[in-house]
Design an enzyme around this catalytic site. Sequence first.
Site, PDB file in Angstrom:
ATOM      1  CD  GLU A 312      33.064  46.913  29.686  1.00 33.82           C
ATOM      2  OE1 GLU A 312      32.366  47.461  30.541  1.00 33.82           O
ATOM      3  OE2 GLU A 312      34.166  46.388  29.936  1.00 33.82           O
TER       4      GLU A 312
HETATM    5  N1  IFG Z   1      32.286  45.082  32.846  1.00 36.40           N
HETATM    6  C1  IFG Z   1      33.382  44.410  32.139  1.00 36.40           C
HETATM    7  C2  IFG Z   1      34.302  43.534  32.958  1.00 36.40           C
HETATM    8  C3  IFG Z   1      34.467  44.009  34.398  1.00 36.40           C
HETATM    9  C4  IFG Z   1      33.090  44.218  35.007  1.00 36.40           C
HETATM   10  C5  IFG Z   1      33.194  44.494  36.491  1.00 36.40           C
HETATM   11  C6  IFG Z   1      31.779  42.703  31.402  1.00 36.40           C
HETATM   12  C7  IFG Z   1      31.353  41.726  30.334  1.00 36.40           C
HETATM   13  C8  IFG Z   1      32.394  45.344  34.274  1.00 36.40           C
HETATM   14  N2  IFG Z   1      32.791  43.542  31.088  1.00 36.40           N
HETATM   15  O1  IFG Z   1      31.242  42.693  32.491  1.00 36.40           O
HETATM   16  O2  IFG Z   1      35.596  43.499  32.341  1.00 36.40           O
HETATM   17  O3  IFG Z   1      35.247  45.181  34.460  1.00 36.40           O
HETATM   18  O4  IFG Z   1      31.948  44.380  37.129  1.00 36.40           O
END
Ligand code: IFG
Length: 500
Positions: A312
């Site tokens: 992200e």
């Molecule tokens: N995506 C984000 C996490 C967390 C997650 C919650 C990943 C690799 C959603 N990154 O998953 O930081 O916020 O389900």
Amino acid sequence: MADNPPTLERSVTDIVPVPVQAKADPKANFTLTANSVIRAEHQARGVADYLAQLLRPATGYKLPVVERHDKGRPGITLQLGDADRRLGEEGYQLTVKKDGVTLWANTPKGLFSAVQSLRQLFPSAINKTTVQKQDWVVSGGTVFDHPRFGWRGAMLDVARHFFKPDQVKRYIDQIAQYKINTLHLHLTDDQGWRIEIKSWPKLAEIGGKTAVGGDPGGYYTQEQYKDIVNYAASRHITVVPEVDMPGHTNAAQASYGELNCDGKPVPPRTDIEVGYSSLCIPKPITYKFVEDVIRELAAITPGPYLNIGGDEAHSTTPADYKTFYDKVSPMLSRYDKKIMGWHNIAVTNPPTSAVPQYWDPATSNADVVAAAKRGNKILMSPANKAYLDMKYNPQTPIGLHWAGYVEVKDAYAWDPATYLQGLSENQIAGVEAPLWTETVRTSADIEYLAFPRLAGAAEIGWSPASTHNWDNYRARLAKQGPIWTALGMNFYRSPQVDWK
Ligand code: IFG
């Protein structure tokens, strides 16, 4: 003894994860008594002491650990070495007969796996911490067992909410029951920095103050982190620490203005938005920071991997993302560590020893398949199957649901080797179940989301694909419930399971 032995709660065919081979023999039940001993040679002493600690509280028996040649008294023998080569490093043979129990493996780690299976053959009350006046009859039979995948992990996000060392140790003991061998600690994120870095003290002092929703923060001193690592090692679990970057870095950038392109610290964040932060890619100090963190973390992490995040990074341009990893990836081998990262790092062409962790629900991903073709082993954590922070259903009081609702069956009925198109079994490192903690504040919250689904991930990582069968699994899972109750675990009683 009556001819028809008592029907025990679980037999060797009820073990979770299901073994490669298990043959019950109800006429071969073993009864542990006050006179029993635990027999082990020197190198198996650690596992023998661990087993003794598991069995002494509820039985009240002395259960002395004696030398292997002490053939006199009945009991449990831990035999080390020259076991069947098919067992490998983590496999074991377990035999329960009237006159005694034998665990046999090539390594202490294999004996530790055998102990986890043996525990399940005792009455559930064996897990209580006070003396229970009852017989301790162990189900008779034989087990021949070894894992399908080498990497069977659980991730705990201690950044969104902080969990004290004892809470982490409690989780370590819970995941060890199911032969999980890796604990990935997500130590840093936008809302918190949880590990002391001596060369950048404000990371923990300031970055450790906050948590999601303004909840109490905290951080591990390096001594506390080493203690957690040692505790995990005593359960044959390797810790992989994660410092997420170049995104998910607001806590660091709130602690040191120089880590921002304008030189000013950013305000702390305690909401749960993602993707807004990025280290300042053009600034040289960014790479001094990263190298100092990697150096200090590598020095207190005996395991082979450090996780350098990569997910992200929506506020880092693709070109800057590549520039960042071109500079950072080579740092790890300088400190004798291999790279683990979210699968997004696949585009940076990491060394083939790197393990990209696949977390997207999509069943195809060209970058990941390309990395696998180059030789990277892929760790499977598709969010719609393996994310323990997904709600079970719309009524689940905590958790998120961006990847969908994940009931117990959803978390079980998939295969890491076939989930992503274009990957074959030998390109899969294994499976890991992440627990993100935006909405998770207590150990009871952790247990509610992790159990039963973590047991499913553990079985998917350990047991042969040919054994995957929901009806068989749900019946065995039902018999794990009384163990979790005896352990005081706040597990979710899914309506999909006929709990015993
Ligand atoms: N995506 C984000 C996490 C967390 C997650 C919650 C990943 C690799 C959603 N990154 O998953 O930081 O916020 O389900």
